[in-house]
Scaffold this motif. Structure first.
Motif, PDB file in Angstrom:
ATOM      1  N   VAL A  45       0.838  -1.207   0.000  1.00 37.36           N
ATOM      2  CA  VAL A  45       0.000   0.000   0.000  1.00 37.36           C
ATOM      3  C   VAL A  45       0.869   1.252   0.000  1.00 37.36           C
ATOM      4  O   VAL A  45       0.607   2.218  -0.738  1.00 37.36           O
ATOM      5  CB  VAL A  45      -0.955  -0.006   1.210  1.00 37.36           C
ATOM      6  N   LEU A  46       1.908   1.245   0.804  1.00 37.06           N
ATOM      7  CA  LEU A  46       2.816   2.392   0.880  1.00 37.06           C
ATOM      8  C   LEU A  46       3.539   2.609  -0.444  1.00 37.06           C
ATOM      9  O   LEU A  46       3.723   3.754  -0.891  1.00 37.06           O
ATOM     10  CB  LEU A  46       3.825   2.187   2.010  1.00 37.06           C
ATOM     11  N   ALA A  47       3.947   1.532  -1.106  1.00 32.69           N
ATOM     12  CA  ALA A  47       4.618   1.644  -2.407  1.00 32.69           C
ATOM     13  C   ALA A  47       3.690   2.256  -3.448  1.00 32.69           C
ATOM     14  O   ALA A  47       4.109   3.105  -4.251  1.00 32.69           O
ATOM     15  CB  ALA A  47       5.099   0.266  -2.854  1.00 32.69           C
ATOM     16  N   ALA A  48       2.426   1.842  -3.433  1.00 35.70           N
ATOM     17  CA  ALA A  48       1.460   2.389  -4.371  1.00 35.70           C
ATOM     18  C   ALA A  48       1.201   3.866  -4.088  1.00 35.70           C
ATOM     19  O   ALA A  48       1.125   4.696  -5.008  1.00 35.70           O
ATOM     20  CB  ALA A  48       0.154   1.594  -4.301  1.00 35.70           C
ATOM     21  N   LYS A  49       1.078   4.208  -2.808  1.00 36.83           N
ATOM     22  CA  LYS A  49       0.840   5.601  -2.423  1.00 36.83           C
ATOM     23  C   LYS A  49       1.987   6.497  -2.870  1.00 36.83           C
ATOM     24  O   LYS A  49       1.770   7.588  -3.419  1.00 36.83           O
ATOM     25  CB  LYS A  49       0.673   5.677  -0.904  1.00 36.83           C
ATOM     26  N   GLU A  50       3.200   6.039  -2.656  1.00 36.57           N
ATOM     27  CA  GLU A  50       4.376   6.831  -3.023  1.00 36.57           C
ATOM     28  C   GLU A  50       4.426   7.092  -4.527  1.00 36.57           C
ATOM     29  O   GLU A  50       4.898   8.142  -4.977  1.00 36.57           O
ATOM     30  CB  GLU A  50       5.645   6.098  -2.576  1.00 36.57           C
ATOM     31  N   ALA A  51       3.902   6.130  -5.306  1.00 38.62           N
ATOM     32  CA  ALA A  51       3.901   6.281  -6.760  1.00 38.62           C
ATOM     33  C   ALA A  51       2.682   7.032  -7.275  1.00 38.62           C
ATOM     34  O   ALA A  51       2.531   7.211  -8.489  1.00 38.62           O
ATOM     35  CB  ALA A  51       3.975   4.899  -7.404  1.00 38.62           C
ATOM     36  N   GLY A  52       1.790   7.446  -6.376  1.00 40.54           N
ATOM     37  CA  GLY A  52       0.604   8.192  -6.788  1.00 40.54           C
ATOM     38  C   GLY A  52      -0.509   7.328  -7.346  1.00 40.54           C
ATOM     39  O   GLY A  52      -1.389   7.820  -8.055  1.00 40.54           O
ATOM     40  N   VAL A  53      -0.488   6.044  -7.007  1.00 42.82           N
ATOM     41  CA  VAL A  53      -1.513   5.115  -7.494  1.00 42.82           C
ATOM     42  C   VAL A  53      -2.719   5.153  -6.555  1.00 42.82           C
ATOM     43  O   VAL A  53      -2.564   5.074  -5.334  1.00 42.82           O
ATOM     44  CB  VAL A  53      -0.960   3.676  -7.569  1.00 42.82           C
ATOM     45  N   THR A  54      -3.913   5.269  -7.114  1.00 44.95           N
ATOM     46  CA  THR A  54      -5.145   5.198  -6.321  1.00 44.95           C
ATOM     47  C   THR A  54      -5.391   3.753  -5.919  1.00 44.95           C
ATOM     48  O   THR A  54      -5.458   2.867  -6.774  1.00 44.95           O
ATOM     49  CB  THR A  54      -6.337   5.716  -7.140  1.00 44.95           C
TER      50      THR A  54
END
Length: 312
Positions: A108-117
């Motif tokens: 989840v953190l990796a997705a958030k850092e990349a700007g992924v919803t």
């Protein structure tokens, strides 16, 4: 005619408006730059999740969006790696069905850092998710076990088949326990982990039946586990009533049999769940300020009378 019970979430006008706006915006942009939608499943060796995958692919096709799906096989380390790979491949929206609600936080953190919803589907995930869509799992456990207690006339010994450590499973056990505690004559004599797998649940059930030859009822947290438990119950020759959660086609067929120990399941709606999840993801991705953070979906108790007209 097949029963199609639309969840209460469909009557959320704010969500409908937000999702409609997102779909329109997404469709117009898709012609220039197609969306990339990733979905990470905890497993795909279960028709419940395969049904979700089919619904997602159909919905994405209508949007002209690209879909990437992965199967964690109940391995949270693999799921984290799968999500990180999808992020590297440039997904815009991640639908995440956690193998472990806590362990998946790194993804989840990796997705958030990349700007992924990121929208958690079926089970909540730790970390900064943008939304969650899932069944009312406490209600699912409560309804199944309340029905079980009624069919036992409020008396008897009951065992519980637990599962993997995700929030929905915990909530189903909580709901079941709460229902059974309302009946003074019901005693919970055992609780073991069936891992939501047919073969393992069968073995665990065999052990429980040997330890409790006077068992009267059994609750399983999912239908696949229940189908394994059903084999053990039928082989034992004991008179035990079985209830569960999901609405799996094999479970429905078992419930239809007049002589079956399997008497009811609290049915979920996987197609609706993933469609609503995608709609919520699009709403968040396109900046809809009125989109909710969570969408709970109703469940329906399917007993022998209702089984003939039910399907996912």
């Amino acid at each position: 005619m097949k029963i199609r019970v639309f969840p209460a979430a469909f009557r959320n006008t704010a969500l409908i408006a937000a999702s409609s706006a997102a779909l329109v915006a997404g469709t117009s942009v898709a012609a220039q730059e197609p969306l990339k939608i990733g979905m990470s499943f905890q497993e795909l060796n279960n028709e419940y999740f395969v049904t979700m995958q089919e619904a997602l692919e159909s919905a994405a096709e209508s949007l002209g969006a690209e879909v990437i799906t992965t199967d964690a096989r109940h391995d949270v380390a693999k799921q984290v790696s799968d999500v990180e790979d999808m992020v590297q491949r440039g997904i815009d929206i991640l639908l995440l069905n956690p193998a472990d609600s806590v362990g998946v936080e790194t993804a989840v953190l990796a997705a958030k850092e990349a700007g992924v919803t990121t929208i958690a589907i079926d089970a909540q995930a730790n970390g900064p998710v943008d939304g969650f869509v899932g069944s009312k799992n406490y209600d699912a456990g409560y309804k199944a076990c309340d029905y079980l207690a009624q069919q036992l006339d409020g008396e008897g010994k009951v065992a519980l088949l637990d599962g993997i450590p995700v929030v929905p499973i915990l909530q189903r056990i909580e709901g079941c326990t709460a229902a059974l505690e309302e009946y003074d004559g019901i005693e919970v004599v055992d609780k073991q982990n069936g891992r939501q797998e047919r073969t393992h649940a069968m073995t665990v059930t065999e052990n429980m039946l040997q330890a409790h030859p006077d068992l009267n009822g059994l609750f399983s947290v999912n239908d696949i586990g229940s189908l394994g438990a059903l084999i053990a119950i039928e082989a034992s020759g004991q008179d035990i009533k079985l209830v569960s959660v999901d609405g799996h086609p094999e479970a429905i067929e078992a419930i239809k049999r007049p002589d079956s120990a399997f008497i009811a399941t609290s049915a979920q709606y996987p197609r609706d769940m993933v469609r609503l999840g995608l709609g919520l993801g699009l709403s968040k991705y396109w900046g809809a300020s009125t989109a909710p953070s969570e969408i709970p979906i109703d469940v329906s108790l399917i007993d022998r009378d209702k089984a003939a007209d039910f399907s996912w």
